[in-house]
Design a protein around this motif. Sequence first.
Motif, mmCIF file in Angstrom:
data_model
loop_
_atom_site.group_PDB
_atom_site.id
_atom_site.type_symbol
_atom_site.label_atom_id
_atom_site.label_comp_id
_atom_site.label_asym_id
_atom_site.label_seq_id
_atom_site.Cartn_x
_atom_site.Cartn_y
_atom_site.Cartn_z
ATOM 1 N N THR A 164 5.906 -0.302 4.712
ATOM 2 C CA THR A 164 6.035 -1.145 3.499
ATOM 3 C C THR A 164 6.924 -0.556 2.428
ATOM 4 O O THR A 164 6.978 0.806 2.494
ATOM 5 N N ASP A 165 7.620 -1.167 1.623
ATOM 6 C CA ASP A 165 8.207 -1.070 0.490
ATOM 7 C C ASP A 165 7.407 -1.240 -0.474
ATOM 8 O O ASP A 165 6.951 -2.343 -0.727
ATOM 9 N N VAL A 166 6.955 -0.222 -1.504
ATOM 10 C CA VAL A 166 6.111 -0.571 -2.481
ATOM 11 C C VAL A 166 6.908 -0.235 -3.876
ATOM 12 O O VAL A 166 7.507 0.827 -3.908
ATOM 13 N N THR A 167 7.049 -1.221 -4.394
ATOM 14 C CA THR A 167 7.883 -1.406 -5.814
ATOM 15 C C THR A 167 6.844 -1.117 -7.121
ATOM 16 O O THR A 167 6.189 -1.854 -7.164
ATOM 17 N N TYR A 168 6.989 -0.029 -7.758
ATOM 18 C CA TYR A 168 6.259 0.240 -8.865
ATOM 19 C C TYR A 168 7.105 -0.203 -10.212
ATOM 20 O O TYR A 168 8.200 0.118 -10.344
ATOM 21 N N THR A 169 6.502 -0.857 -11.148
ATOM 22 C CA THR A 169 7.087 -1.155 -12.421
ATOM 23 C C THR A 169 6.204 0.044 -13.378
ATOM 24 O O THR A 169 5.251 -0.186 -13.611
ATOM 25 N N ARG A 170 7.171 0.957 -14.104
ATOM 26 C CA ARG A 170 6.725 1.781 -14.557
ATOM 27 C C ARG A 170 6.285 1.160 -16.266
ATOM 28 O O ARG A 170 6.925 0.414 -16.542
ATOM 29 N N ARG A 171 5.655 2.198 -17.008
ATOM 30 C CA ARG A 171 5.436 1.648 -18.277
ATOM 31 C C ARG A 171 6.755 1.661 -19.274
ATOM 32 O O ARG A 171 6.832 0.881 -20.206
ATOM 33 N N ASP A 172 7.889 2.254 -18.666
ATOM 34 C CA ASP A 172 9.329 2.298 -19.526
ATOM 35 C C ASP A 172 9.977 1.013 -18.851
ATOM 36 O O ASP A 172 11.144 1.111 -19.091
ATOM 37 N N ASP A 173 9.331 0.262 -17.931
ATOM 38 C CA ASP A 173 10.016 -0.990 -17.396
ATOM 39 C C ASP A 173 10.991 -0.805 -16.205
ATOM 40 O O ASP A 173 11.556 -1.434 -15.699
ATOM 41 N N LYS A 174 11.100 0.610 -15.907
ATOM 42 C CA LYS A 174 12.079 1.005 -14.864
ATOM 43 C C LYS A 174 11.309 0.799 -13.659
ATOM 44 O O LYS A 174 10.050 0.950 -13.289
ATOM 45 N N ARG A 175 11.816 0.085 -12.496
ATOM 46 C CA ARG A 175 11.343 -0.091 -11.300
ATOM 47 C C ARG A 175 11.654 0.910 -10.269
ATOM 48 O O ARG A 175 12.857 1.291 -10.037
ATOM 49 N N VAL A 176 10.710 1.397 -9.599
ATOM 50 C CA VAL A 176 11.074 2.371 -8.490
ATOM 51 C C VAL A 176 10.440 2.123 -7.201
ATOM 52 O O VAL A 176 9.245 1.498 -7.055
ATOM 53 N N THR A 177 10.997 1.824 -6.063
ATOM 54 C CA THR A 177 10.621 1.609 -4.818
ATOM 55 C C THR A 177 10.706 2.722 -3.734
ATOM 56 O O THR A 177 11.453 3.581 -3.859
ATOM 57 N N VAL A 178 9.413 2.888 -3.271
ATOM 58 C CA VAL A 178 9.008 4.119 -2.455
ATOM 59 C C VAL A 178 8.653 3.471 -1.220
ATOM 60 O O VAL A 178 7.835 2.533 -0.957
ATOM 61 N N PRO A 179 9.311 3.977 0.033
ATOM 62 C CA PRO A 179 8.971 3.806 1.432
ATOM 63 C C PRO A 179 7.484 4.349 1.713
ATOM 64 O O PRO A 179 7.061 5.336 1.441
ATOM 65 N N THR A 180 6.684 3.651 2.313
ATOM 66 C CA THR A 180 5.256 4.214 2.887
ATOM 67 C C THR A 180 4.887 3.541 4.118
ATOM 68 O O THR A 180 5.614 2.567 4.602
ATOM 69 N N VAL A 181 4.091 4.158 4.827
ATOM 70 C CA VAL A 181 3.514 3.701 6.034
ATOM 71 C C VAL A 181 1.828 3.681 6.027
ATOM 72 O O VAL A 181 1.352 4.723 5.515
ATOM 73 N N SER A 182 1.295 2.754 6.345
ATOM 74 C CA SER A 182 -0.047 2.547 6.336
ATOM 75 C C SER A 182 -0.431 2.368 7.631
ATOM 76 O O SER A 182 -0.103 1.581 8.616
ATOM 77 N N ILE A 183 -1.770 2.966 7.925
ATOM 78 C CA ILE A 183 -2.269 2.594 9.357
ATOM 79 C C ILE A 183 -3.891 2.367 8.899
ATOM 80 O O ILE A 183 -4.522 3.010 8.191
ATOM 81 N N TRP A 184 -4.344 1.306 9.700
ATOM 82 C CA TRP A 184 -5.631 0.922 9.549
ATOM 83 C C TRP A 184 -6.296 0.393 10.940
ATOM 84 O O TRP A 184 -5.612 0.087 11.799
ATOM 85 N N ARG A 185 -7.539 0.620 10.862
ATOM 86 C CA ARG A 185 -8.410 0.109 11.991
ATOM 87 C C ARG A 185 -9.364 -0.801 11.626
ATOM 88 O O ARG A 185 -9.837 -0.700 10.625
ATOM 89 N N VAL A 186 -9.696 -1.862 12.623
ATOM 90 C CA VAL A 186 -10.696 -2.828 12.091
ATOM 91 C C VAL A 186 -11.580 -2.568 13.062
ATOM 92 O O VAL A 186 -11.588 -2.606 14.321
ATOM 93 N N GLY A 187 -13.045 -2.772 12.578
ATOM 94 C CA GLY A 187 -14.018 -2.649 13.289
ATOM 95 C C GLY A 187 -14.637 -3.892 13.903
ATOM 96 O O GLY A 187 -14.210 -4.963 13.545
ATOM 97 N N GLY A 188 -15.864 -4.187 14.694
ATOM 98 C CA GLY A 188 -16.454 -5.200 15.216
ATOM 99 C C GLY A 188 -16.474 -6.273 14.182
ATOM 100 O O GLY A 188 -16.645 -7.454 14.461
ATOM 101 N N GLY A 189 -16.819 -5.951 12.802
ATOM 102 C CA GLY A 189 -17.057 -7.283 11.873
ATOM 103 C C GLY A 189 -15.964 -7.570 11.221
ATOM 104 O O GLY A 189 -16.153 -8.606 10.278
ATOM 105 N N GLY A 190 -14.612 -7.211 11.619
ATOM 106 C CA GLY A 190 -13.468 -7.535 11.040
ATOM 107 C C GLY A 190 -13.181 -6.614 9.867
ATOM 108 O O GLY A 190 -12.208 -7.047 8.973
#
Length: 76
Positions: free
Chosen positions: A33-59
């Motif tokens: 995922t690319d996450v783009t933050y809009t800072r308080r000074d209105d500058k935009r910064v995009t940071v690459p991320t990786v997320s991993i999640w597991r889902v249980g029996g109840g979803g």
Amino acid sequence: MLAGNIAFLGYAKGLRHEIRREWTVGDTTVAETDVTYTRRDDKRVTVPTVSIWRVGGGGLITDFRVFYDPAPVFAP
């Protein structure tokens, strides 16, 4: 951990997630995922991320991990 997240998000006026790629195998999903933050000074910064999640029996997510370097958000 919650206090740290709240403090970090205090530096941003907003954020946007854009999933680039996603793989699901069984109960586990990995997303680039690319996450783009809009800072308080209105500058935009995009940071690459990786997320991993597991889902249980109840979803519901039973394990969630995010990997990224937040340093560019704080750079001048």
